[in-house]
Design a protein around this motif. Sequence first.
Motif, PDB file in Angstrom:
ATOM      1  N   ASP A   1      66.219 -64.857  22.241  1.00  0.00           N
ATOM      2  CA  ASP A   1      66.976 -66.111  22.180  1.00  0.00           C
ATOM      3  C   ASP A   1      68.120 -66.173  23.186  1.00  0.00           C
ATOM      4  O   ASP A   1      68.929 -67.102  23.150  1.00  0.00           O
ATOM      5  CB  ASP A   1      67.552 -66.316  20.770  1.00  0.00           C
ATOM      6  N   LEU A   2      68.199 -65.209  24.073  1.00  0.00           N
ATOM      7  CA  LEU A   2      69.317 -65.176  25.011  1.00  0.00           C
ATOM      8  C   LEU A   2      69.276 -66.308  26.023  1.00  0.00           C
ATOM      9  O   LEU A   2      70.278 -66.577  26.691  1.00  0.00           O
ATOM     10  CB  LEU A   2      69.354 -63.828  25.739  1.00  0.00           C
ATOM     11  N   ASP A   3      68.134 -66.984  26.129  1.00  0.00           N
ATOM     12  CA  ASP A   3      68.042 -68.140  27.019  1.00  0.00           C
ATOM     13  C   ASP A   3      68.139 -69.455  26.243  1.00  0.00           C
ATOM     14  O   ASP A   3      67.880 -70.523  26.790  1.00  0.00           O
ATOM     15  CB  ASP A   3      66.735 -68.101  27.819  1.00  0.00           C
ATOM     16  N   ASN A   4      68.546 -69.363  24.967  1.00  0.00           N
ATOM     17  CA  ASN A   4      68.680 -70.546  24.111  1.00  0.00           C
ATOM     18  C   ASN A   4      70.153 -70.918  24.006  1.00  0.00           C
ATOM     19  O   ASN A   4      70.919 -70.248  23.298  1.00  0.00           O
ATOM     20  CB  ASN A   4      68.096 -70.248  22.726  1.00  0.00           C
ATOM     21  N   PRO A   5      70.600 -71.978  24.686  1.00  0.00           N
ATOM     22  CA  PRO A   5      72.033 -72.315  24.688  1.00  0.00           C
ATOM     23  C   PRO A   5      72.589 -72.607  23.307  1.00  0.00           C
ATOM     24  O   PRO A   5      73.705 -72.196  22.978  1.00  0.00           O
ATOM     25  CB  PRO A   5      72.099 -73.558  25.588  1.00  0.00           C
ATOM     26  N   GLN A   6      71.825 -73.313  22.468  1.00  0.00           N
ATOM     27  CA  GLN A   6      72.328 -73.681  21.145  1.00  0.00           C
ATOM     28  C   GLN A   6      72.520 -72.458  20.258  1.00  0.00           C
ATOM     29  O   GLN A   6      73.565 -72.306  19.613  1.00  0.00           O
ATOM     30  CB  GLN A   6      71.370 -74.680  20.466  1.00  0.00           C
ATOM     31  N   ALA A   7      71.523 -71.585  20.229  1.00  0.00           N
ATOM     32  CA  ALA A   7      71.613 -70.390  19.395  1.00  0.00           C
ATOM     33  C   ALA A   7      72.745 -69.490  19.868  1.00  0.00           C
ATOM     34  O   ALA A   7      73.511 -68.947  19.061  1.00  0.00           O
ATOM     35  CB  ALA A   7      70.284 -69.625  19.421  1.00  0.00           C
ATOM     36  N   PHE A   8      72.877 -69.331  21.182  1.00  0.00           N
ATOM     37  CA  PHE A   8      73.921 -68.461  21.722  1.00  0.00           C
ATOM     38  C   PHE A   8      75.304 -69.029  21.432  1.00  0.00           C
ATOM     39  O   PHE A   8      76.230 -68.299  21.082  1.00  0.00           O
ATOM     40  CB  PHE A   8      73.729 -68.292  23.226  1.00  0.00           C
ATOM     41  N   GLN A   9      75.466 -70.346  21.553  1.00  0.00           N
ATOM     42  CA  GLN A   9      76.762 -70.964  21.278  1.00  0.00           C
ATOM     43  C   GLN A   9      77.149 -70.804  19.812  1.00  0.00           C
ATOM     44  O   GLN A   9      78.316 -70.545  19.495  1.00  0.00           O
ATOM     45  CB  GLN A   9      76.731 -72.444  21.656  1.00  0.00           C
ATOM     46  N   GLN A  10      76.194 -70.961  18.919  1.00  0.00           N
ATOM     47  CA  GLN A  10      76.479 -70.771  17.496  1.00  0.00           C
ATOM     48  C   GLN A  10      76.946 -69.347  17.215  1.00  0.00           C
ATOM     49  O   GLN A  10      77.890 -69.141  16.443  1.00  0.00           O
ATOM     50  CB  GLN A  10      75.225 -71.089  16.659  1.00  0.00           C
ATOM     51  N   TYR A  11      76.297 -68.399  17.864  1.00  0.00           N
ATOM     52  CA  TYR A  11      76.674 -66.991  17.678  1.00  0.00           C
ATOM     53  C   TYR A  11      78.090 -66.750  18.182  1.00  0.00           C
ATOM     54  O   TYR A  11      78.919 -66.138  17.504  1.00  0.00           O
ATOM     55  CB  TYR A  11      75.675 -66.097  18.411  1.00  0.00           C
ATOM     56  N   GLN A  12      78.367 -67.235  19.397  1.00  0.00           N
ATOM     57  CA  GLN A  12      79.693 -67.016  19.964  1.00  0.00           C
ATOM     58  C   GLN A  12      80.772 -67.699  19.135  1.00  0.00           C
ATOM     59  O   GLN A  12      81.852 -67.126  18.919  1.00  0.00           O
ATOM     60  CB  GLN A  12      79.732 -67.535  21.404  1.00  0.00           C
ATOM     61  N   GLU A  13      80.514 -68.908  18.655  1.00  0.00           N
ATOM     62  CA  GLU A  13      81.508 -69.622  17.857  1.00  0.00           C
ATOM     63  C   GLU A  13      81.772 -68.901  16.539  1.00  0.00           C
ATOM     64  O   GLU A  13      82.923 -68.802  16.098  1.00  0.00           O
ATOM     65  CB  GLU A  13      81.030 -71.047  17.593  1.00  0.00           C
ATOM     66  N   ALA A  14      80.718 -68.400  15.899  1.00  0.00           N
ATOM     67  CA  ALA A  14      80.895 -67.691  14.632  1.00  0.00           C
ATOM     68  C   ALA A  14      81.718 -66.421  14.822  1.00  0.00           C
ATOM     69  O   ALA A  14      82.621 -66.122  14.033  1.00  0.00           O
ATOM     70  CB  ALA A  14      79.532 -67.362  14.015  1.00  0.00           C
ATOM     71  N   GLN A  15      81.430 -65.679  15.882  1.00  0.00           N
ATOM     72  CA  GLN A  15      82.191 -64.460  16.148  1.00  0.00           C
ATOM     73  C   GLN A  15      83.627 -64.796  16.557  1.00  0.00           C
ATOM     74  O   GLN A  15      84.569 -64.071  16.215  1.00  0.00           O
ATOM     75  CB  GLN A  15      81.508 -63.642  17.239  1.00  0.00           C
ATOM     76  N   GLY A  16      83.801 -65.897  17.279  1.00  0.00           N
ATOM     77  CA  GLY A  16      85.139 -66.315  17.668  1.00  0.00           C
ATOM     78  C   GLY A  16      85.986 -66.725  16.473  1.00  0.00           C
ATOM     79  O   GLY A  16      87.193 -66.437  16.419  1.00  0.00           O
ATOM     80  N   GLN A  17      85.373 -67.392  15.502  1.00  0.00           N
ATOM     81  CA  GLN A  17      86.093 -67.772  14.287  1.00  0.00           C
ATOM     82  C   GLN A  17      86.535 -66.538  13.510  1.00  0.00           C
ATOM     83  O   GLN A  17      87.640 -66.500  12.962  1.00  0.00           O
ATOM     84  CB  GLN A  17      85.212 -68.663  13.422  1.00  0.00           C
ATOM     85  N   LEU A  18      85.681 -65.526  13.485  1.00  0.00           N
ATOM     86  CA  LEU A  18      86.057 -64.290  12.805  1.00  0.00           C
ATOM     87  C   LEU A  18      87.196 -63.595  13.549  1.00  0.00           C
ATOM     88  O   LEU A  18      88.123 -63.074  12.911  1.00  0.00           O
ATOM     89  CB  LEU A  18      84.848 -63.365  12.697  1.00  0.00           C
ATOM     90  N   SER A  19      87.155 -63.592  14.868  1.00  0.00           N
ATOM     91  CA  SER A  19      88.244 -62.991  15.643  1.00  0.00           C
ATOM     92  C   SER A  19      89.563 -63.688  15.344  1.00  0.00           C
ATOM     93  O   SER A  19      90.595 -63.041  15.155  1.00  0.00           O
ATOM     94  CB  SER A  19      87.935 -63.086  17.144  1.00  0.00           C
ATOM     95  N   GLY A  20      89.530 -65.019  15.287  1.00  0.00           N
ATOM     96  CA  GLY A  20      90.746 -65.769  14.993  1.00  0.00           C
ATOM     97  C   GLY A  20      91.276 -65.500  13.603  1.00  0.00           C
ATOM     98  O   GLY A  20      92.488 -65.329  13.404  1.00  0.00           O
ATOM     99  N   ALA A  21      90.391 -65.451  12.616  1.00  0.00           N
ATOM    100  CA  ALA A  21      90.804 -65.202  11.235  1.00  0.00           C
ATOM    101  C   ALA A  21      91.409 -63.810  11.094  1.00  0.00           C
ATOM    102  O   ALA A  21      92.422 -63.617  10.404  1.00  0.00           O
ATOM    103  CB  ALA A  21      89.618 -65.369  10.286  1.00  0.00           C
TER     104      ALA A  21
END
Length: 227
Positions: free
Chosen positions: A91-111
């Motif tokens: 899925d590394l060439d899937n922009p939507q899936a990759f963005q969801q992953y990055q956003e979820a990890q970013g939210q955890l970093s912020g929390a």
Amino acid sequence: MVRFNARAVALTGALTIVPAVAGCGYNTIPTKQERAEAAWADVQSQYQRRADLIPNLVATVQGAAIQERTTLTDVINARARATSVNVSADDLDNPQAFQQYQEAQGQLSGALSRLLVTVEAYPQLQANQNFLTLQSQLEGTENRIQIARRDYNEAVRDYNTTLRTFPQVIWAKTLHGGSQPMQLFTATAAAQSAPQVNFNLNAPPANASAPGGGAPAVTPGATPPAQ
């Protein structure tokens, strides 16, 4: 004799073609793809390490009975979201899936950042060796995450460039026709600024009878007062 000569010619032709194909970059695309996928596996490993540390951190902070329950709950919920979003190498060439992953990890970093800033107001946690150990491990893991993301981005940029440059672009459009550019990690807006909290030192303690009084309240988005 004719059959022997035909076999010899075929063998000679094969021995000539194989180095020629290898030399013109046929193997370059899969080689760099494997390198990028290996770098991705390292990213996932570091994120998983962080996720594994959080339950112990939450339990330790809960034991200190901090007042900012919302901050702690945010970490728990963010971890649940982050661990529920998975991106495989396919899925590394899937922009939507990759963005969801990055956003979820970013939210955890912020929390996590907000929680670690908040607990600075609690001397009992700052004196808790278990908490200090977990905090140090988390800081080390965050550093490893940044390194893993950097290495992944470098491998992906190299791979993506290969797909667009001669002579590999020929193979990318023919025998490696399924090869697509992979997604890169990008900096989020939240990553550009550190979390801010205000410890309201003038507020009355929540439990005046308790030794040392209660912990100061937190006002999200405010600037800490000068000490």
